[in-house]
Structures are given as structure tokens and as C-alpha cells.
Design an enzyme around this catalytic site. Structure first.
Site, mmCIF file in Angstrom:
data_model
loop_
_atom_site.group_PDB
_atom_site.id
_atom_site.type_symbol
_atom_site.label_atom_id
_atom_site.label_comp_id
_atom_site.label_asym_id
_atom_site.label_seq_id
_atom_site.Cartn_x
_atom_site.Cartn_y
_atom_site.Cartn_z
ATOM 1 N N LYS A 1 -6.922 -5.860 -3.034
ATOM 2 C CA LYS A 1 -6.342 -4.535 -2.776
ATOM 3 C C LYS A 1 -6.693 -3.483 -3.828
ATOM 4 O O LYS A 1 -6.789 -2.294 -3.513
ATOM 5 C CB LYS A 1 -4.823 -4.638 -2.634
ATOM 6 C CG LYS A 1 -4.380 -5.289 -1.342
ATOM 7 C CD LYS A 1 -2.880 -5.176 -1.150
ATOM 8 C CE LYS A 1 -2.459 -5.721 0.198
ATOM 9 N NZ LYS A 1 -1.022 -5.500 0.461
ATOM 10 N N ASP B 1 1.242 -0.085 3.524
ATOM 11 C CA ASP B 1 2.336 -0.977 3.129
ATOM 12 C C ASP B 1 3.639 -0.218 2.899
ATOM 13 O O ASP B 1 4.718 -0.677 3.271
ATOM 14 C CB ASP B 1 1.978 -1.749 1.850
ATOM 15 C CG ASP B 1 1.018 -2.895 2.105
ATOM 16 O OD1 ASP B 1 1.028 -3.445 3.213
ATOM 17 O OD2 ASP B 1 0.259 -3.246 1.178
#
Length: 281
Positions: A66, A102
Site C-alpha cells: 500500500k 479504506d
């Protein structure tokens, strides 16, 4: 021609994202397929270049890529700049644009499942990894009053606080050593306890918090989605409202879906497919 989207991670075999994304494509009669790609860290640059070379529409990004994928993107969204992590890539006319959905998924689940508004609230946060960065960003943006952070190793929590202090207007941080995670006074002062670690993914994982310290009005949010964790079970035995991370997963996936397709995601179809996938594991 069929369009490809997918997931970069290592490992990825456990992921249920292909199941609920492909169910959504089928529901809307879209000629898309979602595929998992197991990408070793040393191959990340080549794999990212392959998105362009193969004209792949987009990619989700999970552990451990990420943050490491950021240098290989052409552009990132404002929230990525502030969070410092990417979970969605869109191949826009040959340029790779990074997003982070997210935080959207987390806030959607907080609102829908717990009816919780972070504004003015005190948060007890376990974890300081990639998910914790998105969670912290979301809480700051929704004007949380105080975030107490516990992590092992300690240095990761320090780095998280340092990263967000510049945008945390009106929100204070408290760093607590991992050995003090069962401090009754600190837990009793919180409105919600959030587990943003991976503890609980293994069925043998114990709860990081002792059951007797889960006070009456405390809400529990556990980002682990693949099972009911020991923390969730303990909270429910105490009569507390407690949820896992499945709806967060589906909601962040739905936001990615909409970036790639330009269509409104069929949330209920995605949620049902995700629940069935877990039930059959």
C-alpha cells in the site's frame, strides 16, 4: 473486449474481493473480470508497469504494497497524499492514478452499523499499520476529539502520530505503550475501541483486551472480517454493540468499483456475495 481489474498483494489466496466484485459485475451486466495477482515485493515495480502494458483498467492494492507502490504511480488523489497509502489504482488514459477508499469504507460502516459519529468523541485505537492510517485519517476528518494509540512496536505508533499531527486540528493524540493496553482508566474514557491490527484473523488469536475491561457504553469495531474475533465475542457477551470489518471491506470495494466503472455499485449484491464466500470457507 473484456476489461480486467484485480488485486495486488502477497499473499492474496485468502481474499474474497474477487467473489463480491465479480458478483457486482454480473449483476450490472458489465464485461469486467476481477482477478487476484500474487505479487512479491521485489516484483512490484514490474507488476505496476504491467497495468499499463496490458491495458488493465484498475487494481486494488493490499498488504504489503500500500505504501511501497506510491513511487510507481503517475498521480495520487488528495486523500492519498494525507494518508500516505494507496488501496485503489485507476488506469486513466494510460496514467496510473492512486486512491484510498479504506477511509470511505470505514466511515460508512461506522455510520451504518454502529450509528456512530466520531465528532467530539474519544477513540481507543489498537494498531499503527496501513489500515490504522486510513482509520486515523477518517477520524480526524470527522473531528474526533482524542485518539489514544497503542501498537507494538512503539515506534510505528510514534510515526503515525507524527504523520497526522499537521492535519489534526482540534484532535489530540495520546501514545500508550503496548504493555498498558489493558489500562482500565484509558478504556473507560473511550467512546469506541477500534482494533486495526490483524490480531483475530487466526482462529487461535486471543483478544488484545481483557473482557472485564469492556465497559457498558463502549462500542467495538474490529477491522478483521474473516471471522468473529475473540474481541467481538467478548464484547457481545458483555452486551456491547460490536462489529467486524466485513461491511468496511465491501464498502471500500464498492468505492473502487465506482471509480473503475463509473456505475453505482450494487452494495447488497456485493455484501451477500461476501457473506456467502465467508460462510463457505
Amino acid at each position: 473486449m473484456r476489461k480486467i481489474v484485480g488485486l495486488f498483494g502477497y499473499p492474496v489466496a485468502h481474499s474474497i474481493s474477487p467473489v463480491f466484485h465479480n458478483a457486482a459485475f454480473k449483476k450490472l451486466n458489465l464485461d469486467f473480470t476481477y482477478l487476484p495477482f500474487s505479487v512479491r515485493p521485489k516484483d512490484l515495480k514490474k507488476a505496476t508497469e504491467g497495468i499499463k502494458a496490458l491495458n488493465i483498467v484498475g487494481m486494488n492494492v493490499t498488504i504489503p504494497h500500500k505504501t511501497e507502490i506510491l513511487p510507481y504511480l503517475d498521480k495520487v488523489s488528495p486523500e492519498v497524499k494525507e494518508i500516505g497509502a494507496v488501496n485503489t489504482i485507476f488506469n486513466k488514459n494510460g496514467k496510473l492514478v492512486g486512491y484510498n477508499t479504506d477511509a470511505i469504507g470505514f466511515l460508512s460502516s461506522l455510520r451504518e452499523d454502529l450509528k456512530f459519529n466520531p465528532e467530539g468523541k474519544s477513540i481507543f485505537l489498537l494498531g499503527a499499520g496501513g489500515v490504522a492510517y486510513a482509520v486515523t485519517y477518517a477520524l480526524i476528518k470527522k473531528k474526533a476529539r482524542k485518539i489514544t494509540i497503542i501498537n507494538k512496536p512503539h515506534q510505528m505508533a510514534e510515526s503515525l502520530i507524527k504523520h497526522f499531527k499537521k492535519i489534526a486540528k482540534g484532535c489530540t493524540f495520546k501514545l500508550v505503550d503496548f504493555s498498558q493496553r489493558n489500562n482500565q482508566k484509558l478504556i473507560s474514557q473511550a467512546d469506541i475501541l477500534i482494533n486495526a491490527t490483524s490480531v483475530g484473523m487466526n482462529p487461535k488469536d486471543p483478544s488484545l483486551i481483557k473482557k472485564e475491561l469492556l465497559s457498558r457504553n463502549l462500542l467495538i469495531f474490529d477491522v478483521v472480517y474473516n471471522r468473529e474475533t475473540a474481541l467481538i465475542k467478548a464484547a457481545k457477551k458483555r452486551g456491547l454493540e460490536a462489529i467486524g470489518g466485513l461491511n468496511m471491506l465491501v464498502r471500500q470495494g464498492a468505492a473502487s468499483f465506482e471509480i473503475w466503472t463509473g456505475k453505482k455499485a450494487p452494495i447488497e449484491t456485493m455484501k451477500e456475495a461476501a457473506e456467502n464466500a465467508l460462510a463457505n470457507k
